[in-house]
Motif scaffolding. Structure first.
Motif, PDB file in Angstrom:
ATOM      1  N   UNK A  94      66.070 -10.882 -17.652  1.00  0.00           N
ATOM      2  CA  UNK A  94      65.722 -11.540 -16.393  1.00  0.00           C
ATOM      3  C   UNK A  94      64.305 -11.194 -15.948  1.00  0.00           C
ATOM      4  N   UNK A  95      63.762 -10.079 -16.505  1.00  0.00           N
ATOM      5  CA  UNK A  95      62.418  -9.648 -16.143  1.00  0.00           C
ATOM      6  C   UNK A  95      61.329 -10.343 -16.958  1.00  0.00           C
ATOM      7  N   UNK A  96      61.732 -11.141 -17.948  1.00  0.00           N
ATOM      8  CA  UNK A  96      60.764 -11.866 -18.772  1.00  0.00           C
ATOM      9  C   UNK A  96      60.142 -13.000 -17.962  1.00  0.00           C
ATOM     10  N   UNK A  97      58.833 -12.919 -17.761  1.00  0.00           N
ATOM     11  CA  UNK A  97      58.153 -13.915 -16.912  1.00  0.00           C
ATOM     12  C   UNK A  97      57.352 -14.932 -17.729  1.00  0.00           C
ATOM     13  N   UNK A  98      57.042 -14.612 -18.962  1.00  0.00           N
ATOM     14  CA  UNK A  98      56.190 -15.479 -19.774  1.00  0.00           C
ATOM     15  C   UNK A  98      57.015 -16.585 -20.441  1.00  0.00           C
ATOM     16  N   UNK A  99      56.424 -17.750 -20.558  1.00  0.00           N
ATOM     17  CA  UNK A  99      57.095 -18.876 -21.190  1.00  0.00           C
ATOM     18  C   UNK A  99      57.254 -18.622 -22.687  1.00  0.00           C
ATOM     19  N   UNK A 100      58.300 -19.159 -23.291  1.00  0.00           N
ATOM     20  CA  UNK A 100      58.564 -18.909 -24.712  1.00  0.00           C
ATOM     21  C   UNK A 100      57.400 -19.296 -25.623  1.00  0.00           C
ATOM     22  N   UNK A 101      56.808 -20.486 -25.403  1.00  0.00           N
ATOM     23  CA  UNK A 101      55.714 -20.951 -26.266  1.00  0.00           C
ATOM     24  C   UNK A 101      54.519 -20.009 -26.206  1.00  0.00           C
ATOM     25  N   UNK A 102      54.184 -19.550 -25.005  1.00  0.00           N
ATOM     26  CA  UNK A 102      53.043 -18.642 -24.839  1.00  0.00           C
ATOM     27  C   UNK A 102      53.306 -17.302 -25.507  1.00  0.00           C
ATOM     28  N   UNK A 103      54.510 -16.777 -25.295  1.00  0.00           N
ATOM     29  CA  UNK A 103      54.839 -15.453 -25.825  1.00  0.00           C
ATOM     30  C   UNK A 103      54.946 -15.462 -27.348  1.00  0.00           C
ATOM     31  N   UNK A 104      55.532 -16.513 -27.902  1.00  0.00           N
ATOM     32  CA  UNK A 104      55.728 -16.585 -29.350  1.00  0.00           C
ATOM     33  C   UNK A 104      54.436 -16.845 -30.107  1.00  0.00           C
ATOM     34  N   UNK A 105      53.391 -17.254 -29.401  1.00  0.00           N
ATOM     35  CA  UNK A 105      52.078 -17.382 -30.031  1.00  0.00           C
ATOM     36  C   UNK A 105      51.372 -16.035 -30.173  1.00  0.00           C
ATOM     37  N   UNK A 106      51.875 -15.033 -29.434  1.00  0.00           N
ATOM     38  CA  UNK A 106      51.271 -13.693 -29.464  1.00  0.00           C
ATOM     39  C   UNK A 106      52.168 -12.706 -30.217  1.00  0.00           C
ATOM     40  N   UNK A 107      53.466 -12.766 -29.921  1.00  0.00           N
ATOM     41  CA  UNK A 107      54.437 -11.869 -30.558  1.00  0.00           C
ATOM     42  C   UNK A 107      55.350 -12.694 -31.463  1.00  0.00           C
ATOM     43  N   UNK A 108      55.412 -12.320 -32.722  1.00  0.00           N
ATOM     44  CA  UNK A 108      56.234 -13.040 -33.687  1.00  0.00           C
ATOM     45  C   UNK A 108      57.423 -12.148 -34.083  1.00  0.00           C
ATOM     46  N   UNK A 109      58.612 -12.441 -33.579  1.00  0.00           N
ATOM     47  CA  UNK A 109      59.776 -11.611 -33.880  1.00  0.00           C
ATOM     48  C   UNK A 109      60.575 -12.153 -35.069  1.00  0.00           C
ATOM     49  N   UNK A 110      61.249 -11.240 -35.755  1.00  0.00           N
ATOM     50  CA  UNK A 110      62.184 -11.659 -36.797  1.00  0.00           C
ATOM     51  C   UNK A 110      63.488 -12.160 -36.173  1.00  0.00           C
ATOM     52  N   UNK A 111      63.760 -11.617 -34.981  1.00  0.00           N
ATOM     53  CA  UNK A 111      64.981 -12.014 -34.284  1.00  0.00           C
ATOM     54  C   UNK A 111      64.768 -11.891 -32.783  1.00  0.00           C
ATOM     55  N   UNK A 112      65.290 -12.877 -32.043  1.00  0.00           N
ATOM     56  CA  UNK A 112      65.204 -12.863 -30.580  1.00  0.00           C
ATOM     57  C   UNK A 112      66.567 -12.495 -30.015  1.00  0.00           C
ATOM     58  N   UNK A 113      66.579 -11.494 -29.121  1.00  0.00           N
ATOM     59  CA  UNK A 113      67.817 -11.056 -28.475  1.00  0.00           C
ATOM     60  C   UNK A 113      67.731 -11.382 -26.993  1.00  0.00           C
ATOM     61  N   UNK A 114      68.717 -12.107 -26.494  1.00  0.00           N
ATOM     62  CA  UNK A 114      68.774 -12.463 -25.066  1.00  0.00           C
ATOM     63  C   UNK A 114      69.893 -11.654 -24.432  1.00  0.00           C
ATOM     64  N   UNK A 115      69.539 -10.753 -23.511  1.00  0.00           N
ATOM     65  CA  UNK A 115      70.578  -9.893 -22.939  1.00  0.00           C
ATOM     66  C   UNK A 115      71.310 -10.581 -21.789  1.00  0.00           C
ATOM     67  N   UNK A 116      72.341  -9.895 -21.273  1.00  0.00           N
ATOM     68  CA  UNK A 116      73.246 -10.501 -20.284  1.00  0.00           C
ATOM     69  C   UNK A 116      72.617 -10.683 -18.908  1.00  0.00           C
TER      70      UNK A 116
END
Length: 296
Positions: free
Chosen positions: A264-286
């Motif tokens: 819930x604390x993630x403020x950056x949009x997915x497209x913007x963040x994924x252009x900077x950080x490239x994860x092998x797996x994305x985890x979305x917590x509760x």
């Protein structure tokens, strides 16, 4: 067990009979209690005796109350007695519960051990009735098997390296376990009983009786290593997406991580963040709202 002692006094004999039933019930349910709740009540005998006495008394009073409910004086008097009986019952059980070492907690047995423990109880019961000496040998072998599984589990705990993201009450809670050392990253300062209850069963399998036993992750100060929102643990890199991360001057340069944690604390949009950080797996917590999770 009942036939071991004989009492001429009927009241004492009745008490001895109730004690035997209490022991039998506790022994029969112990494997299930240990398997599901990972705890054992040390003072089960006095607490069960208190429960049996007061529940029996309250049930009889309740039947009399229903039978004479048309008489206001009796209804009021019996209602008062039932209420006081329930109050004394609750206070007595609460007092026993708060005694030192009233509960042996953090006990772990797996499905195999639970089944073997049931077999042990049945073997002891058969031996008590039939007195076959061979049953003792089988019981000892079964107990050895239970303890061997327990030793193997403890050896596995010493070697464990795990990162677990829990789904708890719309909150962020991550555990980092290496051997007997445990650390947690959470979005709350205090762990309440509900929070502890939701994580307890899994943590017990890892050698921790409670989420309160885990140390808080501190920046650059403990295992795992933390720098800003990057967490390095057991040859894995995790990025906790919280405050927005700025892109590098060279846009062709990006950061590769094993896991990207969205909350819930993630403020950056997915497209913007994924252009900077490239994860092998994305985890979305509760803690992540549904509308935000759907964007990922």
């Amino acid at each position: 067990l009942y036939n071991l002692l004989y009492f001429r006094n009927k009241l004492v004999d009745k008490l001895w009979s109730i004690i035997n039933v209490t022991f039998a019930a506790q022994i029969a349910t112990t494997p299930i209690v240990l398997y599901n709740f990972h705890q054992f009540p040390a003072y089960f005998l006095p607490s069960n005796l208190v429960l049996i006495f007061f529940t029996t008394l309250i049930i009889y009073l309740a039947f009399i109350l229903i039978a004479f409910s048309w008489l206001p004086i009796i209804l009021t008097s019996l209602g008062w007695l039932v209420n006081k009986g329930l109050l004394i019952l609750n206070k007595s059980v609460e007092w026993i519960e708060n005694l030192p070492c009233a509960l042996i907690d953090g006990i772990y047995i797996n499905t195999t051990q639970c089944c073997l423990l049931v077999i042990c109880i049945l073997l002891i019961a058969f031996y008590w009735v039939h007195r076959h000496i061979n049953l003792i040998s089988v019981t000892i072998v079964t107990f050895i098997a239970i303890f061997s599984i327990n030793i193997h589990h403890r050896l596995q705990i010493n070697k464990q390296q795990t990162v677990t993201v829990y789904s708890v009450n719309n909150s962020t809670f991550i555990s980092f376990i290496e051997g007997k050392n445990g650390y947690s990253l959470k979005d709350t300062l205090h762990i309440n009983d509900y929070f502890d209850y939701q994580t307890k069963n899994h943590l017990i399998t890892q050698g921790f009786s409670s989420a309160r036993k885990l140390k808080q992750v501190n920046d650059c100060n403990s295992l795992p290593f933390v720098y800003h929102n990057f967490i390095s643990f057991a040859d894995k890199m995790l990025y906790f997406a919280e405050s927005p991360i700025k892109p590098t001057e060279n846009k062709s340069i990006y950061i590769v991580v094993d896991y990207l944690l969205v909350s819930k604390q993630t403020r950056q949009k997915p497209d913007e963040l994924l252009n900077i950080v490239v994860p092998k797996e994305v985890i979305i917590d509760s803690s992540t709202p549904r509308w935000k999770a759907q964007q990922w």
